[in-house]
Design an enzyme around this catalytic site. Structure first.
Site, short mmCIF file in Angstrom:
data_model
loop_
_atom_site.label_atom_id
_atom_site.label_comp_id
_atom_site.label_asym_id
_atom_site.label_seq_id
_atom_site.Cartn_x
_atom_site.Cartn_y
_atom_site.Cartn_z
N GLU A 19 -110.70 9.35 36.81
CA GLU A 19 -110.94 8.56 35.46
C GLU A 19 -111.38 9.52 34.34
O GLU A 19 -111.60 10.79 34.64
CB GLU A 19 -111.72 7.43 35.47
CG GLU A 19 -111.01 6.08 35.83
CD GLU A 19 -110.11 5.56 34.51
OE1 GLU A 19 -110.23 6.34 33.64
OE2 GLU A 19 -109.70 4.55 34.71
N ARG A 104 -121.43 -0.97 35.86
CA ARG A 104 -121.32 0.26 35.51
C ARG A 104 -120.29 0.63 34.17
O ARG A 104 -119.71 -0.18 33.76
CB ARG A 104 -120.78 1.00 36.59
CG ARG A 104 -119.29 0.59 37.01
CD ARG A 104 -118.71 1.59 38.04
NE ARG A 104 -117.41 1.14 38.34
CZ ARG A 104 -116.36 1.25 37.81
NH1 ARG A 104 -116.25 1.82 36.66
NH2 ARG A 104 -115.06 1.02 38.42
N ASP A 124 -118.07 -4.71 41.22
CA ASP A 124 -117.04 -5.31 42.08
C ASP A 124 -116.01 -5.96 41.59
O ASP A 124 -115.29 -6.95 41.93
CB ASP A 124 -117.50 -6.09 43.32
CG ASP A 124 -118.64 -5.57 44.37
OD1 ASP A 124 -118.20 -4.28 44.85
OD2 ASP A 124 -119.65 -6.19 44.72
N ASN A 151 -110.14 -1.98 29.91
CA ASN A 151 -109.71 -0.76 29.80
C ASN A 151 -108.52 -0.39 28.33
O ASN A 151 -108.70 -1.29 27.78
CB ASN A 151 -108.60 -0.37 31.01
CG ASN A 151 -109.20 0.06 32.12
OD1 ASN A 151 -109.73 0.97 32.10
ND2 ASN A 151 -109.00 -0.61 33.25
N ASP A 202 -104.02 0.22 32.50
CA ASP A 202 -105.45 0.92 32.53
C ASP A 202 -105.64 1.75 31.59
O ASP A 202 -105.47 1.25 30.23
CB ASP A 202 -105.21 1.75 34.11
CG ASP A 202 -106.65 1.91 34.47
OD1 ASP A 202 -107.34 2.46 33.69
OD2 ASP A 202 -106.60 1.54 35.82
#
Length: 297
Positions: A19, A104, A124, A151, A202
């Site tokens: 990423e 995160r 998760d 995203n 994404d």
């Protein structure tokens, strides 16, 4: 419209979740991270194919942004860190959801004003745990919440429009911005509805003409959307799970594209020979260099 441009493996290393790519034109160097393995990669494009130099990190980082010739900004699981390129020294610049161990950082881009848009999500990918923040200096402002996998953060060339997506929802959104600050000037609107399509939108990057290039995770391709909200081009890539593009090269005419093997079992990886590898895609258009992050608000 499908197309088959020149594509090569830039680095043979396999990223669990590649990423946050970045490109430094002064040194012709590509940077990217592997979020789940706490790794930062460095590779001068003049050296051709990798292997890239790998830097171990003490945390999960999701995005790399330039500050100046000597420093870069890493978005990490508990905040934003300044990294000194010469020796890798890290120092916390400002916290980001540091009080929530269940989240995160995820996708991020620097706006032309020098402010950072950075997203967070549940570790998760829990529904509704994600958000998108605007960071100007150390001033952190929450823009959007209740997202699951935020995203696709990108900006129009003039900085007057922002784009983002909740990959879980599948709707690419646009929002009018104050070009001087990167702060929203209106509520988000639907730009393109991909909710019934294969794979999920994404990461994203915008070219010099304003086309929004997105990686389609699970779809083995890149898609280009016009500022009017039409999908105008699809480019197949040799990895099923592309994650994030950024423009790279001396002429900014190629896309540096990270990929991932997250969630793939042994059989799926065997069927996807380039899984997790970082690619260089010659799409035949000129891109934009992501601005540097401004340390002062």
């Amino acid at each position: 419209m499908a197309a088959s441009p020149s594509i090569r493996v830039l680095d043979p290393s396999r990223c669990h979740l590649g990423e946050g790519p970045s490109y430094d034109p002064a040194t012709d160097t590509a940077w990217w991270v592997d979020i789940l393995e706490n790794r930062l990669f460095e590779l001068p494009l003049s050296e051709g194919a990798g292997p890239a130099k790998m830097h171990a990190l003490p945390f999960m980082a999701s995005d790399v942004a330039a500050i100046d010739a000597d420093r870069q900004l890493l978005s990490a699981e508990d905040g934003l860190y300044i990294r000194t390129i010469r020796d890798g020294q890290l120092s916390l610049f400002c916290p980001l959801e540091a009080e929530d161990a269940g989240t995160r950082s995820n996708d991020g881009r620097v706006h032309p004003s020098g402010a950072l848009w950075i997203s967070t999500m549940g570790r998760d990918a829990e529904t509704g745990r994600g958000a998108i923040y605007h960071v100007a200096g150390t001033r952190v402002t929450r823009l959007f919440s209740g997202l699951s996998i935020p995203n696709g953060i990108a900006f129009s060339p003039d900085g007057a429009t922002g784009y983002f997506v909740d990959t879980d929802e599948g709707i690419l959104r646009r929002v009018a911005l104050d070009p001087a600050t990167g702060l929203p000037a209106s509520a988000p609107e639907t730009h393109y509805d991909h909710s019934d399509g294969q794979g999920g939108i994404d990461g994203a990057a915008v070219d010099a003409e304003g086309l929004i290039w997105t990686a389609r995770f699970g779809g083995a391709c890149l898609d280009a959307y016009s500022p009017a909200g039409e999908r105008v081009r699809t480019v197949s890539v040799p990895a099923r799970q592309p994650t994030c593009p950024t423009f790279a090269g001396r002429d900014l005419d190629r896309l540096l594209l990270t990929t991932a093997y997250e969630g793939m079992d042994e059989a799926a990886r065997a069927e996807d020979p380039e899984h997790g590898r970082t690619l260089l895609v010659d799409i035949g258009v000129r891109g934009l260099l992501e601005p540097a992050f401004r340390l002062g608000a």
